[in-house]
Motif scaffolding. Sequence first.
Motif, PDB file in Angstrom:
ATOM      1  N   ARG A   1      29.507 -11.938  12.102  1.00 44.48           N
ATOM      2  CA  ARG A   1      29.255 -11.049  13.241  1.00 44.48           C
ATOM      3  C   ARG A   1      30.557 -10.442  13.759  1.00 44.48           C
ATOM      4  NH1 ARG A   1      25.037 -14.694  13.483  1.00 44.48           N
ATOM      5  NH2 ARG A   1      26.142 -16.331  14.608  1.00 44.48           N
TER       6      ARG A   1
ATOM      7  N   LEU B   1      31.206  -6.367  13.985  1.00 49.84           N
ATOM      8  CA  LEU B   1      31.642  -5.703  15.217  1.00 49.84           C
ATOM      9  C   LEU B   1      32.996  -5.025  15.035  1.00 49.84           C
ATOM     10  CD1 LEU B   1      30.511  -8.255  17.950  1.00 49.84           C
ATOM     11  CD2 LEU B   1      29.487  -6.032  17.410  1.00 49.84           C
TER      12      LEU B   1
ATOM     13  N   GLN C   1      32.456  -1.862  13.118  1.00 46.41           N
ATOM     14  CA  GLN C   1      31.864  -0.844  13.983  1.00 46.41           C
ATOM     15  C   GLN C   1      32.902  -0.277  14.962  1.00 46.41           C
ATOM     16  OE1 GLN C   1      28.576  -3.177  15.466  1.00 46.41           O
ATOM     17  NE2 GLN C   1      27.164  -2.301  13.958  1.00 46.41           N
TER      18      GLN C   1
ATOM     19  N   GLU D   1      35.110  -2.467  25.448  1.00 47.44           N
ATOM     20  CA  GLU D   1      33.726  -1.982  25.421  1.00 47.44           C
ATOM     21  C   GLU D   1      32.841  -2.900  24.576  1.00 47.44           C
ATOM     22  OE1 GLU D   1      31.401   1.699  23.311  1.00 47.44           O
ATOM     23  OE2 GLU D   1      33.329   2.165  24.241  1.00 47.44           O
ATOM     24  N   PHE D   2      33.325  -3.287  23.404  1.00 44.08           N
ATOM     25  CA  PHE D   2      32.545  -4.152  22.523  1.00 44.08           C
ATOM     26  C   PHE D   2      32.354  -5.541  23.129  1.00 44.08           C
ATOM     27  CE2 PHE D   2      32.758  -0.822  19.567  1.00 44.08           C
ATOM     28  CZ  PHE D   2      31.925  -1.105  18.499  1.00 44.08           C
TER      29      PHE D   2
ATOM     30  N   ASP E   1      29.667  -4.901  25.909  1.00 47.66           N
ATOM     31  CA  ASP E   1      28.364  -4.387  25.490  1.00 47.66           C
ATOM     32  C   ASP E   1      27.631  -5.264  24.479  1.00 47.66           C
ATOM     33  OD1 ASP E   1      28.823  -2.241  27.137  1.00 47.66           O
ATOM     34  OD2 ASP E   1      29.270  -0.824  25.525  1.00 47.66           O
ATOM     35  N   ASN E   2      28.281  -6.283  23.944  1.00 51.37           N
ATOM     36  CA  ASN E   2      27.664  -7.133  22.931  1.00 51.37           C
ATOM     37  C   ASN E   2      27.616  -8.582  23.396  1.00 51.37           C
ATOM     38  OD1 ASN E   2      27.387  -5.291  20.409  1.00 51.37           O
ATOM     39  ND2 ASN E   2      29.433  -4.868  21.192  1.00 51.37           N
ATOM     40  N   ASP E   3      26.589  -9.281  22.965  1.00 51.90           N
ATOM     41  CA  ASP E   3      26.483 -10.717  23.234  1.00 51.90           C
ATOM     42  C   ASP E   3      27.482 -11.408  22.307  1.00 51.90           C
ATOM     43  OD1 ASP E   3      25.871 -13.380  23.554  1.00 51.90           O
ATOM     44  OD2 ASP E   3      23.814 -13.207  22.815  1.00 51.90           O
ATOM     45  N   MET E   4      28.564 -11.885  22.861  1.00 51.90           N
ATOM     46  CA  MET E   4      29.640 -12.486  22.068  1.00 51.90           C
ATOM     47  C   MET E   4      29.493 -14.001  21.932  1.00 51.90           C
ATOM     48  SD  MET E   4      31.348  -9.795  21.180  1.00 51.90           S
ATOM     49  CE  MET E   4      32.968 -10.293  20.603  1.00 51.90           C
TER      50      MET E   4
ATOM     51  N   VAL F   1      29.663 -15.060  18.298  1.00 55.73           N
ATOM     52  CA  VAL F   1      30.668 -14.291  17.567  1.00 55.73           C
ATOM     53  C   VAL F   1      31.993 -15.030  17.689  1.00 55.73           C
ATOM     54  CG1 VAL F   1      31.930 -12.097  17.497  1.00 55.73           C
ATOM     55  CG2 VAL F   1      29.494 -12.107  18.066  1.00 55.73           C
TER      56      VAL F   1
ATOM     57  N   SER G   1      35.003 -14.496  18.592  1.00 55.26           N
ATOM     58  CA  SER G   1      35.639 -13.380  19.285  1.00 55.26           C
ATOM     59  C   SER G   1      37.143 -13.306  19.015  1.00 55.26           C
ATOM     60  CB  SER G   1      35.341 -13.416  20.782  1.00 55.26           C
ATOM     61  OG  SER G   1      35.674 -14.641  21.336  1.00 55.26           O
TER      62      SER G   1
END
Length: 162
Positions: free
Chosen positions: A28, A32, A35, A53-54, A57-60, A63, A65
Amino acid sequence: MTASDDTGSQPESQTTPSGQPKAGERRRARVLAMQGLYQRHFSKSPISDIEAEFMVDNDMSNVDSAYFRDLLRGVHREQADLDRTLEPFLDRPLDEVDPVELAIVRLGAYELKHRIDVPYKVVINEGIEMAKRFGGTEGHKFVNSILDKLSRHLRLAETRPR
């Protein structure tokens, strides 16, 4: 409810018993990052803005991270060098490569060059899977070809026949 739920914070990453991040979380993170690199290709926004922003805006929560940030920042920072590394293996000028596939091969090049903790076969496979999901009809073949050739160049000891 866990302690992290009480505070509203999310864990950086879940790990396996060996202490390694879970493969799905790395996958994941790669998606991301790809993208984000694709977005940067068109928007020219500062990479720090795209990263923020990522992250918002994303469920981390599922992920890796830290890996996402390393890939996004690293590929951006070294883009010119990565492109020079890739160019001898391309069958067309860099500006003619599909932007999705370009983001994927840059990401793969960065991982092959700097993330020796990730086996080259994993880098290639992850690139192929992203190209199948997000790229053009035959994009996965292009990504496979480039990353395979590049892995033999950057990971000679790992790819050498035994």
